[in-house]
Design a protein around this motif. Structure first.
Motif, PDB file in Angstrom:
ATOM      1  N   ARG A   2      31.857  43.659  88.756  1.00 15.93           N
ATOM      2  CA  ARG A   2      32.229  45.067  88.542  1.00 15.93           C
ATOM      3  C   ARG A   2      31.882  45.906  89.749  1.00 15.93           C
ATOM      4  NH1 ARG A   2      30.150  46.750  82.570  1.00 15.93           N
ATOM      5  NH2 ARG A   2      31.789  45.718  81.441  1.00 15.93           N
ATOM      6  N   LYS A   3      32.733  46.858  90.000  1.00 12.73           N
ATOM      7  CA  LYS A   3      32.437  47.807  91.071  1.00 12.73           C
ATOM      8  C   LYS A   3      31.692  48.989  90.449  1.00 12.73           C
ATOM      9  CE  LYS A   3      36.237  46.740  94.079  1.00 12.73           C
ATOM     10  NZ  LYS A   3      37.372  47.256  94.832  1.00 12.73           N
ATOM     11  N   HIS A   4      30.749  49.486  91.160  1.00 13.54           N
ATOM     12  CA  HIS A   4      29.992  50.648  90.671  1.00 13.54           C
ATOM     13  C   HIS A   4      30.804  51.910  90.875  1.00 13.54           C
ATOM     14  CE1 HIS A   4      26.909  47.862  90.210  1.00 13.54           C
ATOM     15  NE2 HIS A   4      25.885  48.470  90.786  1.00 13.54           N
ATOM     16  N   ARG A   5      30.762  52.743  89.887  1.00 10.38           N
ATOM     17  CA  ARG A   5      31.417  54.042  90.026  1.00 10.38           C
ATOM     18  C   ARG A   5      30.559  54.940  90.897  1.00 10.38           C
ATOM     19  NH1 ARG A   5      33.267  55.864  84.001  1.00 10.38           N
ATOM     20  NH2 ARG A   5      34.495  54.028  83.523  1.00 10.38           N
ATOM     21  N   PRO A   6      31.187  55.828  91.622  1.00  9.32           N
ATOM     22  CA  PRO A   6      30.371  56.790  92.383  1.00  9.32           C
ATOM     23  C   PRO A   6      29.603  57.685  91.415  1.00  9.32           C
ATOM     24  CG  PRO A   6      32.729  57.255  92.660  1.00  9.32           C
ATOM     25  CD  PRO A   6      32.608  56.007  91.862  1.00  9.32           C
ATOM     26  N   ALA A   7      28.419  58.072  91.806  1.00 12.22           N
ATOM     27  CA  ALA A   7      27.576  58.916  90.947  1.00 12.22           C
ATOM     28  C   ALA A   7      28.274  60.244  90.708  1.00 12.22           C
ATOM     29  CB  ALA A   7      26.225  59.141  91.582  1.00 12.22           C
ATOM     30  N   SER A   8      28.523  60.560  89.460  1.00 14.62           N
ATOM     31  CA  SER A   8      29.183  61.829  89.146  1.00 14.62           C
ATOM     32  C   SER A   8      28.128  62.900  88.941  1.00 14.62           C
ATOM     33  CB  SER A   8      30.040  61.691  87.894  1.00 14.62           C
ATOM     34  OG  SER A   8      29.231  61.349  86.799  1.00 14.62           O
ATOM     35  N   ARG A   9      28.474  64.089  89.354  1.00 13.77           N
ATOM     36  CA  ARG A   9      27.552  65.212  89.189  1.00 13.77           C
ATOM     37  C   ARG A   9      27.618  65.701  87.753  1.00 13.77           C
ATOM     38  NH1 ARG A   9      28.387  69.911  92.857  1.00 13.77           N
ATOM     39  NH2 ARG A   9      26.323  70.386  92.081  1.00 13.77           N
ATOM     40  N   PRO A  10      26.503  66.117  87.211  1.00 16.28           N
ATOM     41  CA  PRO A  10      26.551  66.692  85.864  1.00 16.28           C
ATOM     42  C   PRO A  10      27.369  67.982  85.848  1.00 16.28           C
ATOM     43  CG  PRO A  10      24.348  66.885  86.803  1.00 16.28           C
ATOM     44  CD  PRO A  10      25.169  66.089  87.766  1.00 16.28           C
ATOM     45  N   ALA A  11      27.883  68.318  84.687  1.00 17.24           N
ATOM     46  CA  ALA A  11      28.715  69.518  84.573  1.00 17.24           C
ATOM     47  C   ALA A  11      27.938  70.766  84.971  1.00 17.24           C
ATOM     48  CB  ALA A  11      29.236  69.661  83.150  1.00 17.24           C
ATOM     49  N   LEU A  12      26.695  70.866  84.548  1.00 18.52           N
ATOM     50  CA  LEU A  12      25.836  71.996  84.897  1.00 18.52           C
ATOM     51  C   LEU A  12      24.492  71.462  85.372  1.00 18.52           C
ATOM     52  CD1 LEU A  12      26.407  74.422  81.884  1.00 18.52           C
ATOM     53  CD2 LEU A  12      27.186  74.744  84.215  1.00 18.52           C
ATOM     54  N   SER A  13      23.959  72.068  86.401  1.00 18.91           N
ATOM     55  CA  SER A  13      22.629  71.677  86.854  1.00 18.91           C
ATOM     56  C   SER A  13      21.584  72.346  85.959  1.00 18.91           C
ATOM     57  CB  SER A  13      22.430  72.087  88.314  1.00 18.91           C
ATOM     58  OG  SER A  13      22.321  73.494  88.416  1.00 18.91           O
ATOM     59  N   GLY A  14      20.363  71.886  86.076  1.00 15.07           N
ATOM     60  CA  GLY A  14      19.279  72.477  85.281  1.00 15.07           C
ATOM     61  C   GLY A  14      19.084  73.947  85.588  1.00 15.07           C
ATOM     62  N   ARG A  15      19.246  74.294  86.865  1.00 14.12           N
ATOM     63  CA  ARG A  15      19.076  75.692  87.259  1.00 14.12           C
ATOM     64  C   ARG A  15      20.160  76.571  86.630  1.00 14.12           C
ATOM     65  NH1 ARG A  15      16.683  77.723  92.284  1.00 14.12           N
ATOM     66  NH2 ARG A  15      17.275  79.898  92.482  1.00 14.12           N
ATOM     67  N   GLN A  16      21.390  76.074  86.602  1.00 16.68           N
ATOM     68  CA  GLN A  16      22.484  76.846  86.007  1.00 16.68           C
ATOM     69  C   GLN A  16      22.272  77.027  84.510  1.00 16.68           C
ATOM     70  OE1 GLN A  16      25.638  74.304  87.407  1.00 16.68           O
ATOM     71  NE2 GLN A  16      26.366  75.879  88.818  1.00 16.68           N
ATOM     72  N   VAL A  17      21.763  76.009  83.835  1.00 23.01           N
ATOM     73  CA  VAL A  17      21.479  76.117  82.401  1.00 23.01           C
ATOM     74  C   VAL A  17      20.388  77.151  82.162  1.00 23.01           C
ATOM     75  CG1 VAL A  17      20.575  74.879  80.396  1.00 23.01           C
ATOM     76  CG2 VAL A  17      22.250  73.782  81.874  1.00 23.01           C
ATOM     77  N   LEU A  18      19.346  77.127  82.993  1.00 25.08           N
ATOM     78  CA  LEU A  18      18.254  78.090  82.855  1.00 25.08           C
ATOM     79  C   LEU A  18      18.745  79.519  83.076  1.00 25.08           C
ATOM     80  CD1 LEU A  18      15.223  78.411  82.399  1.00 25.08           C
ATOM     81  CD2 LEU A  18      14.918  78.212  84.858  1.00 25.08           C
ATOM     82  N   ILE A  19      19.606  79.717  84.064  1.00 27.80           N
ATOM     83  CA  ILE A  19      20.164  81.053  84.320  1.00 27.80           C
ATOM     84  C   ILE A  19      21.025  81.501  83.142  1.00 27.80           C
ATOM     85  CG2 ILE A  19      21.792  82.311  85.779  1.00 27.80           C
ATOM     86  CD1 ILE A  19      20.677  80.709  88.155  1.00 27.80           C
ATOM     87  N   ALA A  20      21.820  80.583  82.585  1.00 25.37           N
ATOM     88  CA  ALA A  20      22.665  80.930  81.437  1.00 25.37           C
ATOM     89  C   ALA A  20      21.814  81.296  80.227  1.00 25.37           C
ATOM     90  CB  ALA A  20      23.585  79.768  81.094  1.00 25.37           C
ATOM     91  N   GLN A  21      20.739  80.548  79.988  1.00 28.04           N
ATOM     92  CA  GLN A  21      19.862  80.855  78.854  1.00 28.04           C
ATOM     93  C   GLN A  21      19.174  82.196  79.043  1.00 28.04           C
ATOM     94  OE1 GLN A  21      17.259  77.466  78.748  1.00 28.04           O
ATOM     95  NE2 GLN A  21      18.576  76.357  77.313  1.00 28.04           N
ATOM     96  N   THR A  22      18.715  82.470  80.253  1.00 24.38           N
ATOM     97  CA  THR A  22      18.050  83.741  80.536  1.00 24.38           C
ATOM     98  C   THR A  22      19.013  84.909  80.342  1.00 24.38           C
ATOM     99  OG1 THR A  22      16.647  82.621  82.143  1.00 24.38           O
ATOM    100  CG2 THR A  22      16.752  85.000  82.290  1.00 24.38           C
ATOM    101  N   THR A  23      20.253  84.740  80.806  1.00 21.14           N
ATOM    102  CA  THR A  23      21.263  85.786  80.645  1.00 21.14           C
ATOM    103  C   THR A  23      21.560  86.033  79.170  1.00 21.14           C
ATOM    104  OG1 THR A  23      22.234  85.117  82.749  1.00 21.14           O
ATOM    105  CG2 THR A  23      23.590  86.470  81.307  1.00 21.14           C
ATOM    106  N   LEU A  24      21.700  84.973  78.408  1.00 22.28           N
ATOM    107  CA  LEU A  24      21.970  85.101  76.981  1.00 22.28           C
ATOM    108  C   LEU A  24      20.814  85.792  76.261  1.00 22.28           C
ATOM    109  CD1 LEU A  24      23.909  84.369  74.644  1.00 22.28           C
ATOM    110  CD2 LEU A  24      22.609  82.259  74.398  1.00 22.28           C
ATOM    111  N   PHE A  25      19.590  85.385  76.565  1.00 16.36           N
ATOM    112  CA  PHE A  25      18.412  85.984  75.933  1.00 16.36           C
ATOM    113  C   PHE A  25      18.286  87.459  76.304  1.00 16.36           C
ATOM    114  CE2 PHE A  25      13.757  86.735  75.777  1.00 16.36           C
ATOM    115  CZ  PHE A  25      13.581  86.503  74.420  1.00 16.36           C
TER     116      PHE A  25
END
Length: 60
Positions: A2-25
């Motif tokens: 099998r060939k390895h797939r290239p590492a895909s980036r997550p949809a949102l980084s941890g920092r972006q999630v934290l900013i979204a949560q802070t904005t919502l709160f």
């Protein structure tokens, strides 16, 4: 083999999630403050009409 797939980036980084949560709160806190503001103004007006901190000598 099998060939390895290239590492895909997550949809949102941890920092972006934290900013979204802070904005919502923050938005929820602002909405609550705006909703309660007329009641706070009314209570402050009543407090001032009854004398505030100086009312000790008037109401034993």
């Amino acid at each position: 083999m099998r060939k390895h797939r290239p590492a895909s980036r997550p949809a949102l980084s941890g920092r972006q999630v934290l900013i979204a949560q802070t904005t919502l709160f923050g938005g929820l806190l602002l909405a609550l403050f705006v909703k309660e503001l007329p009641g706070m103004v009314r209570e402050l007006r009543i407090y001032r009409m009854t004398g505030g901190l100086r009312a000790n000598r008037r109401y034993p």
